[in-house]
Design an enzyme around this catalytic site. Structure first.
Site, short mmCIF file in Angstrom:
data_model
loop_
_atom_site.label_atom_id
_atom_site.label_comp_id
_atom_site.label_asym_id
_atom_site.label_seq_id
_atom_site.Cartn_x
_atom_site.Cartn_y
_atom_site.Cartn_z
N GLY A 249 0.82 -1.21 0.00
CA GLY A 249 0.00 0.00 0.00
C GLY A 249 0.85 1.26 0.00
O GLY A 249 0.54 2.24 -0.70
N ASP A 250 1.94 1.25 0.77
CA ASP A 250 2.84 2.39 0.80
C ASP A 250 3.51 2.59 -0.56
O ASP A 250 3.75 3.73 -1.00
CB ASP A 250 3.92 2.19 1.87
CG ASP A 250 3.34 1.89 3.23
OD1 ASP A 250 2.25 2.41 3.54
OD2 ASP A 250 3.95 1.11 3.99
#
Length: 304
Positions: A249-250
């Protein structure tokens, strides 16, 4: 300049074993430590893509020194504020059947520390990008992201928000360029069942009405969606061998920031988000630029 903010960083202790049996002596196949924190991960992926950023946040003690040294060795500019208490340690446990996480206790952050942070934030200049990522420590008020956004109201700054719970709700009120909830976080925000892609679009547009100009909603194996004010795009999940979802996600956030920093429009930047997230999920650690480019060739986006 791109700034990332990590209020609640950690040392992540990764453990790999065949299986975990509670109450028994368990043998580890492999183990290693890395500085963790969503904003730190974004800065690291950007560095892998040869894009400079400054990492802001708090660290303290011997664990904080570990993070400080790692950022220096990685070549990332460090604007962290030092605390008296130790930065937390998280445990990330992977077995043949599942991935689990134990979140460590956060250090205390005082009002004085917060004021120091605000002074740094006020130095962010016109047309910069600010990424607000991750959880809020218990000692910090949930309005902290909103307060930071309000400090920058009169500057043309693109704020990217990747958080959840009350901190997310507060921040949206002040308006952000883009937020990145996943399907479950969207469900939690509205306290409604989300069973279809149409539901995702419906509730994402409600978030746009509340203050997020654009949204990326990740849907796991089903891919993701980019919802803008006047357009909706559905992106695939490029095929690859899943190694770990940690940091994926990052990496999506870093990918879209990369595109924006290169002057690309939101749709083309979204392609980099998909490629970056998928590449990290299929890598040992965070993706390199070369691996991301291989996945970029597999990205497919459909305008709905």
């Amino acid at each position: 300049m791109i700034y990332t903010l990590t209020l609640n960083p950690a040392i992540d202790y990764y453990i790999d074993m065949n299986k975990f049996e509670e109450g028994e002596l368990n043998k580890v196949n492999n183990a290693y430590t890395l500085p963790g924190g969503k904003g730190i991960n974004v800065s690291k992926v950007l560095k892998n893509f040869d894009v400079e950023s400054m990492a802001l946040g708090f660290y303290g003690g011997f664990t904080g020194n570990y993070i400080k040294t790692h950022l220096k060795d990685y070549g990332i500019k460090d604007g962290f504020i030092e605390l008296e208490e130790d930065t937390r340690i998280n445990i990330k446990l992977k077995t043949n059947n599942s991935e689990s996480e134990i979140s460590g206790k956060s250090p205390n952050i005082s009002n004085k520390n917060i004021e120091e942070l605000f002074k740094l934030v006020k130095n962010i200049k016109e047309n910069d990008i600010l990424v607000l990522s991750g959880s809020i420590p218990n000692s910090v008020r949930n309005s902290i992201y909103r307060e930071i956004i309000d400090l920058l109201k009169n500057k043309n700054i693109k704020v990217i928000l990747d958080s959840r719970d009350e901190a997310f709700k507060e921040a949206i009120k002040s308006g952000v360029f883009l937020s990145k909830p996943n399907k479950n976080e969207l469900k939690e925000y509205f306290n409604k069942e989300i069973n279809s892609f149409e539901d995702i679009i419906f509730y994402s547009k409600k978030l746009i009405e509340e203050g997020s100009q654009n949204l990326i909603v990740s849907m796991g194996k089903e891919g993701s969606a980019l919802i803008a004010k006047d357009a909706v795009y559905k992106g695939n999940a490029p095929e690859g061998k899943l190694i770990s979802s940690v940091g994926a996600g990052d990496s999506m956030v870093a990918g879209i920031v990369y595109g924006i920093s290169k002057g690309l429009n939101i749709e083309d930047s979204y392609k980099y988000a998909i490629a970056s997230g998928s590449a990290t999920a299929c890598s040992e650690g965070l993706t390199s630029f070369e691996t991301m480019n291989k996945f970029l060739e597999k990205v497919k986006i459909e305008k709905i």
